[in-house]
Write a protein that holds these residues in place. Structure first.
Motif, PDB file in Angstrom:
ATOM      1  N   GLN A 122      39.645 -16.697 -78.168  1.00 51.98           N
ATOM      2  CA  GLN A 122      38.360 -16.120 -76.363  1.00 51.98           C
ATOM      3  C   GLN A 122      38.685 -14.585 -76.994  1.00 51.98           C
ATOM      4  OE1 GLN A 122      41.663 -17.286 -76.666  1.00 51.98           O
ATOM      5  NE2 GLN A 122      42.021 -15.649 -74.741  1.00 51.98           N
ATOM      6  N   GLY A 123      39.338 -14.412 -77.511  1.00 51.07           N
ATOM      7  CA  GLY A 123      39.134 -12.435 -77.173  1.00 51.07           C
ATOM      8  C   GLY A 123      40.572 -12.064 -76.131  1.00 51.07           C
ATOM      9  N   MET A 125      44.867 -16.241 -91.917  1.00 45.83           N
ATOM     10  CA  MET A 125      44.407 -15.881 -90.069  1.00 45.83           C
ATOM     11  C   MET A 125      44.590 -14.188 -90.134  1.00 45.83           C
ATOM     12  SD  MET A 125      45.237 -18.295 -88.803  1.00 45.83           S
ATOM     13  CE  MET A 125      44.965 -18.040 -86.621  1.00 45.83           C
ATOM     14  N   GLY A 126      43.672 -13.490 -89.525  1.00 48.49           N
ATOM     15  CA  GLY A 126      43.495 -12.175 -88.939  1.00 48.49           C
ATOM     16  C   GLY A 126      43.392 -11.895 -87.192  1.00 48.49           C
ATOM     17  N   TRP A 127      42.843 -10.761 -87.186  1.00 49.35           N
ATOM     18  CA  TRP A 127      42.958  -9.907 -86.149  1.00 49.35           C
ATOM     19  C   TRP A 127      41.977  -9.068 -86.890  1.00 49.35           C
ATOM     20  CZ3 TRP A 127      45.186 -11.388 -81.876  1.00 49.35           C
ATOM     21  CH2 TRP A 127      46.260 -12.319 -81.799  1.00 49.35           C
ATOM     22  N   PHE A 128      41.166  -8.715 -85.659  1.00 48.95           N
ATOM     23  CA  PHE A 128      39.997  -8.328 -85.284  1.00 48.95           C
ATOM     24  C   PHE A 128      39.727  -7.502 -84.030  1.00 48.95           C
ATOM     25  CE2 PHE A 128      37.561 -10.151 -89.723  1.00 48.95           C
ATOM     26  CZ  PHE A 128      38.265 -11.312 -89.074  1.00 48.95           C
ATOM     27  N   ARG A 129      38.546  -6.822 -83.815  1.00 48.20           N
ATOM     28  CA  ARG A 129      38.802  -5.804 -82.913  1.00 48.20           C
ATOM     29  C   ARG A 129      37.290  -5.488 -82.360  1.00 48.20           C
ATOM     30  NH1 ARG A 129      42.376  -0.612 -83.658  1.00 48.20           N
ATOM     31  NH2 ARG A 129      40.987   0.339 -84.453  1.00 48.20           N
ATOM     32  N   GLN A 130      36.713  -5.397 -81.136  1.00 55.97           N
ATOM     33  CA  GLN A 130      35.536  -4.770 -80.926  1.00 55.97           C
ATOM     34  C   GLN A 130      35.550  -4.368 -79.977  1.00 55.97           C
ATOM     35  OE1 GLN A 130      32.498  -7.313 -80.402  1.00 55.97           O
ATOM     36  NE2 GLN A 130      31.111  -6.479 -80.572  1.00 55.97           N
ATOM     37  N   ALA A 131      34.979  -2.925 -79.796  1.00 50.33           N
ATOM     38  CA  ALA A 131      35.313  -1.522 -78.968  1.00 50.33           C
ATOM     39  C   ALA A 131      33.476  -1.661 -78.502  1.00 50.33           C
ATOM     40  CB  ALA A 131      35.891  -0.602 -79.877  1.00 50.33           C
ATOM     41  N   PRO A 132      33.948  -1.144 -77.597  1.00 49.15           N
ATOM     42  CA  PRO A 132      32.259  -1.057 -76.821  1.00 49.15           C
ATOM     43  C   PRO A 132      31.257  -0.843 -77.623  1.00 49.15           C
ATOM     44  CG  PRO A 132      34.313  -0.835 -74.968  1.00 49.15           C
ATOM     45  CD  PRO A 132      34.972  -0.833 -76.575  1.00 49.15           C
ATOM     46  N   GLY A 133      30.353  -1.034 -77.484  1.00 48.68           N
ATOM     47  CA  GLY A 133      29.486  -0.541 -77.824  1.00 48.68           C
ATOM     48  C   GLY A 133      28.992  -0.245 -79.424  1.00 48.68           C
ATOM     49  N   LEU A 136      42.108 -21.639 -81.491  1.00 53.81           N
ATOM     50  CA  LEU A 136      43.113 -20.660 -80.808  1.00 53.81           C
ATOM     51  C   LEU A 136      42.433 -20.076 -79.229  1.00 53.81           C
ATOM     52  CD1 LEU A 136      41.754 -18.819 -84.606  1.00 53.81           C
ATOM     53  CD2 LEU A 136      43.671 -20.168 -84.214  1.00 53.81           C
ATOM     54  N   VAL A 137      44.307 -19.523 -79.660  1.00 50.51           N
ATOM     55  CA  VAL A 137      43.833 -18.711 -77.905  1.00 50.51           C
ATOM     56  C   VAL A 137      45.165 -17.651 -78.257  1.00 50.51           C
ATOM     57  CG1 VAL A 137      44.934 -19.620 -75.643  1.00 50.51           C
ATOM     58  CG2 VAL A 137      44.408 -21.319 -76.429  1.00 50.51           C
ATOM     59  N   GLU A 138      44.528 -16.278 -78.035  1.00 49.74           N
ATOM     60  CA  GLU A 138      44.916 -15.139 -78.224  1.00 49.74           C
ATOM     61  C   GLU A 138      45.698 -14.670 -76.696  1.00 49.74           C
ATOM     62  OE1 GLU A 138      41.534 -14.344 -79.860  1.00 49.74           O
ATOM     63  OE2 GLU A 138      41.765 -15.626 -77.952  1.00 49.74           O
ATOM     64  N   PRO A 158      44.020   5.987 -77.519  1.00 47.19           N
ATOM     65  CA  PRO A 158      42.810   5.059 -76.923  1.00 47.19           C
ATOM     66  C   PRO A 158      41.491   4.734 -77.955  1.00 47.19           C
ATOM     67  CG  PRO A 158      43.349   7.651 -76.426  1.00 47.19           C
ATOM     68  CD  PRO A 158      44.152   7.153 -77.522  1.00 47.19           C
ATOM     69  N   GLU A 159      41.812   5.292 -78.924  1.00 46.31           N
ATOM     70  CA  GLU A 159      40.818   4.261 -79.714  1.00 46.31           C
ATOM     71  C   GLU A 159      40.906   2.938 -80.210  1.00 46.31           C
ATOM     72  OE1 GLU A 159      41.606   7.550 -79.591  1.00 46.31           O
ATOM     73  OE2 GLU A 159      42.118   8.401 -82.337  1.00 46.31           O
ATOM     74  N   ASP A 160      42.135   2.503 -80.353  1.00 42.00           N
ATOM     75  CA  ASP A 160      42.905   1.223 -79.980  1.00 42.00           C
ATOM     76  C   ASP A 160      42.223   0.917 -79.291  1.00 42.00           C
ATOM     77  OD1 ASP A 160      46.017   2.665 -81.578  1.00 42.00           O
ATOM     78  OD2 ASP A 160      43.910   1.856 -82.402  1.00 42.00           O
ATOM     79  N   THR A 161      41.345   1.048 -78.440  1.00 44.37           N
ATOM     80  CA  THR A 161      40.767   0.040 -77.150  1.00 44.37           C
ATOM     81  C   THR A 161      39.775  -0.870 -77.262  1.00 44.37           C
ATOM     82  OG1 THR A 161      41.524   1.829 -75.187  1.00 44.37           O
ATOM     83  CG2 THR A 161      39.545   0.554 -74.254  1.00 44.37           C
ATOM     84  N   ALA A 162      39.836  -1.816 -77.287  1.00 42.07           N
ATOM     85  CA  ALA A 162      39.043  -3.019 -77.721  1.00 42.07           C
ATOM     86  C   ALA A 162      39.445  -4.286 -77.525  1.00 42.07           C
ATOM     87  CB  ALA A 162      38.675  -2.941 -79.264  1.00 42.07           C
ATOM     88  N   VAL A 163      38.576  -5.501 -77.550  1.00 41.91           N
ATOM     89  CA  VAL A 163      38.812  -7.430 -77.222  1.00 41.91           C
ATOM     90  C   VAL A 163      39.769  -7.124 -78.895  1.00 41.91           C
ATOM     91  CG1 VAL A 163      37.569  -9.145 -77.494  1.00 41.91           C
ATOM     92  CG2 VAL A 163      36.471  -7.251 -76.178  1.00 41.91           C
ATOM     93  N   TYR A 164      40.546  -8.396 -78.383  1.00 39.90           N
ATOM     94  CA  TYR A 164      41.220  -8.495 -79.999  1.00 39.90           C
ATOM     95  C   TYR A 164      40.319  -9.370 -80.548  1.00 39.90           C
ATOM     96  CZ  TYR A 164      43.075  -3.647 -80.743  1.00 39.90           C
ATOM     97  OH  TYR A 164      43.208  -2.365 -81.105  1.00 39.90           O
TER      98      TYR A 164
END
Length: 125
Positions: free
Chosen positions: A117-118, A34-42, A4-6, A88-94
């Motif tokens: 890879q995000g 298929m899905g989308w995930f996200r990881q915000a800082p911390g 997968l490549v975003e 702003p709270e949508d900021t993350a690596v997707y």
């Protein structure tokens, strides 16, 4: 195994929109939910949206419900995530993810068979 490549991340102003794409290769795309995930800082990685193999069933986290749309094009081996009215709270690596079934990919255990890879999305206020 599917690869997968975003694409589509970047800097976006609050109130704007983004459209992420995830191109799959290696296995039959329509075999996978298929899905989308996200990881915000911390923070931990969390699910944002998911779609079953045909596109007939979708799931949205409360954080994007009403603002997000997940879709897929099995002919192009690609899944998309559109999010409007960005905050702003949508900021993350997707991250894009593939799972054997819709129930597995939406499980709290995140039973994912492959991750991308995000791509970083930064929403400025």
């Amino acid at each position: 195994q599917v690869q997968l490549v975003e694409s589509g991340g970047g800097l976006v102003q609050a109130g704007g929109s983004l459209r992420l794409a995830c191109a799959a290769s290696g296995r039959t795309f329509s075999d996978y939910a298929m899905g989308w995930f996200r990881q915000a800082p911390g923070k931990e990685r969390v699910i944002v949206a998911a779609i079953n193999w045909s596109g007939g069933t979708t799931y949205y986290a409360d954080s994007v419900k009403g603002r997000g749309t997940i879709s897929r094009d099995n002919a192009k081996n690609t899944v998309y995530l559109q999010v409007n009215s960005l905050k702003p709270e949508d900021t993350a690596v997707y991250y894009c993810a593939a799972g054997r079934t819709f129930s597995r990919i939406t499980s709290t255990r995140q039973q994912v068979d492959a991750w991308g890879q995000g791509t970083l999305v930064t929403v400025s206020s």
